[in-house]
Design a protein around this motif. Structure first.
Motif, PDB file in Angstrom:
ATOM      1  N   THR A  37       0.812  -1.215   0.000  1.00  0.00           N
ATOM      2  CA  THR A  37       0.000   0.000   0.000  1.00  0.00           C
ATOM      3  C   THR A  37       0.847   1.267   0.000  1.00  0.00           C
ATOM      4  O   THR A  37       0.311   2.370  -0.133  1.00  0.00           O
ATOM      5  CB  THR A  37      -0.946   0.043   1.216  1.00  0.00           C
ATOM      6  N   ASP A  38       2.153   1.116   0.143  1.00  0.00           N
ATOM      7  CA  ASP A  38       3.076   2.257   0.176  1.00  0.00           C
ATOM      8  C   ASP A  38       3.568   2.511  -1.249  1.00  0.00           C
ATOM      9  O   ASP A  38       4.450   1.804  -1.750  1.00  0.00           O
ATOM     10  CB  ASP A  38       4.233   1.949   1.119  1.00  0.00           C
ATOM     11  N   ARG A  39       3.023   3.521  -1.917  1.00  0.00           N
ATOM     12  CA  ARG A  39       3.362   3.765  -3.312  1.00  0.00           C
ATOM     13  C   ARG A  39       4.840   4.056  -3.507  1.00  0.00           C
ATOM     14  O   ARG A  39       5.458   3.572  -4.461  1.00  0.00           O
ATOM     15  CB  ARG A  39       2.529   4.930  -3.857  1.00  0.00           C
ATOM     16  N   GLU A  40       5.406   4.846  -2.617  1.00  0.00           N
ATOM     17  CA  GLU A  40       6.824   5.180  -2.757  1.00  0.00           C
ATOM     18  C   GLU A  40       7.702   3.951  -2.570  1.00  0.00           C
ATOM     19  O   GLU A  40       8.675   3.748  -3.306  1.00  0.00           O
ATOM     20  CB  GLU A  40       7.208   6.266  -1.756  1.00  0.00           C
ATOM     21  N   ALA A  41       7.372   3.130  -1.585  1.00  0.00           N
ATOM     22  CA  ALA A  41       8.149   1.909  -1.359  1.00  0.00           C
ATOM     23  C   ALA A  41       8.044   0.972  -2.550  1.00  0.00           C
ATOM     24  O   ALA A  41       9.049   0.385  -2.984  1.00  0.00           O
ATOM     25  CB  ALA A  41       7.671   1.217  -0.089  1.00  0.00           C
ATOM     26  N   MET A  42       6.865   0.819  -3.109  1.00  0.00           N
ATOM     27  CA  MET A  42       6.697  -0.075  -4.246  1.00  0.00           C
ATOM     28  C   MET A  42       7.405   0.469  -5.481  1.00  0.00           C
ATOM     29  O   MET A  42       7.951  -0.310  -6.287  1.00  0.00           O
ATOM     30  CB  MET A  42       5.213  -0.309  -4.528  1.00  0.00           C
ATOM     31  N   ALA A  43       7.432   1.777  -5.643  1.00  0.00           N
ATOM     32  CA  ALA A  43       8.182   2.361  -6.767  1.00  0.00           C
ATOM     33  C   ALA A  43       9.668   2.053  -6.620  1.00  0.00           C
ATOM     34  O   ALA A  43      10.349   1.718  -7.611  1.00  0.00           O
ATOM     35  CB  ALA A  43       7.941   3.864  -6.829  1.00  0.00           C
TER      36      ALA A  43
END
Length: 300
Positions: free
Chosen positions: A64-70
């Motif tokens: 759910t963490d967009r920055e982490a997944m990017a």
């Protein structure tokens, strides 16, 4: 790719620490794939990676963490040089009456299952466009069939199904294939955790055959692997789920009418015994999610 081989293909699996994700990683590795495993349980994922006998790297991240997944997507591409398939498998569940549900747990199911899948697709689609790859979204019988005591899970899985169908139409001309996988009740920590709820377990047991069974994990995951090899638009982990599609339009009226009223009346004694009990996320995966969030809140 040809035949049944995935030799050299790079496959990303979210929710890879246990259950469907862990076994899927093992079966993909046996077909020659290289694995990027993403999840919240680093020790469990390292154990899975160490058992594969192929190149496998783990990344600890909340989907759910967009920055982490990017960041994960960038690092996976940098490490392997490409991404061929992404399996959006991470998921959690809670059960019980809507008004008795823990609002935090209820919202978390939507966040992980739906918005986590969105974040996964957003992060990895550029790499899949470059490779003309394949995204497999793990959905559920819950996307086809509405069910009482499962409002959060049904809403989230209906959402990811619609999201994947929309995405398929949007990116197909760029060479990216998008599939939706459907699983009925399959023998995982999540399902065993859900069965700890007396009312939900009893109601599930009264479903008509074959929806009232718990199915073994291995053949279900083998069907997922076959779908990945074929880059299928629809993958059915149990044979009979395909037959649900033509009748799904009738199910909300059928299951939400007299049948639901009868079953909810029968469930009232069990529901009364569980009244006031906090209904959080189920299974060991749910517990791991809650632990990770608590740790993150503490450190921030």
């Amino acid at each position: 790719m040809s035949g049944s081989s995935l030799d050299g293909q790079v496959v990303v699996v979210t929710g890879a620490a246990r259950g469907v994700g862990a076994l899927l990683a093992r079966k993909l590795a046996a077909r020659g794939a290289r694995l990027a495993l993403v999840g919240l349980e680093p020790d469990e994922m390292k154990s899975v990676a160490g058992s594969l006998g192929t190149e496998a790297v783990t990344w600890t991240a909340d989907v759910t963490d967009r920055e982490a997944m990017a960041r994960v997507a960038e690092e996976v591409s940098a490490h392997f040089g490409r991404v061929d398939t992404v399996v959006a498998n991470a998921g959690v569940a809670t059960g019980g009456p809507f008004l008795d549900s823990d609002p935090v747990a209820f919202d978390r199911v939507i966040q992980v299952n739906l918005l986590g899948s969105v974040s996964t697709a957003r992060a990895f689609l550029p790499a899949l466009m470059a490779s003309r790859g394949y995204l497999l979204q793990i959905a559920s019988l819950a996307a086809i069939t509405p069910a009482p005591l499962m409002a959060a899970y049904c809403a989230s899985k209906s959402g990811v199904e619609a999201f994947a169908h929309s995405l398929r139409a949007e990116v197909g001309h760029k060479g990216v294939r998008v599939g939706v996988a459907y699983l009925s009740w399959t023998d995982t920590d999540m399902v065993r955790g859900a069965d700890e709820d007396e009312a939900l377990r009893a109601m599930r047991g009264r479903l008509p055959w074959p929806a009232n069974r718990t199915y073994p994990l291995d053949p279900a995951v083998e069907r997922l692997v076959s779908g990945i090899v074929r880059r299928s638009p629809h993958v059915y982990a149990q044979w009979w789920l395909r037959g649900m599609q033509p009748i799904r339009g009738y199910l909300p009226s059928l299951l939400g009418g007299a049948l639901a009223r009868r079953e909810m009346r029968r469930a009232e004694p069990a529901l009364a015994r569980g009244a006031g009990v906090r209904r959080g996320l189920v299974g060991r995966g749910g517990a791991a999610d809650e632990t990770a969030r608590a740790s993150s809140a503490h450190t921030t």
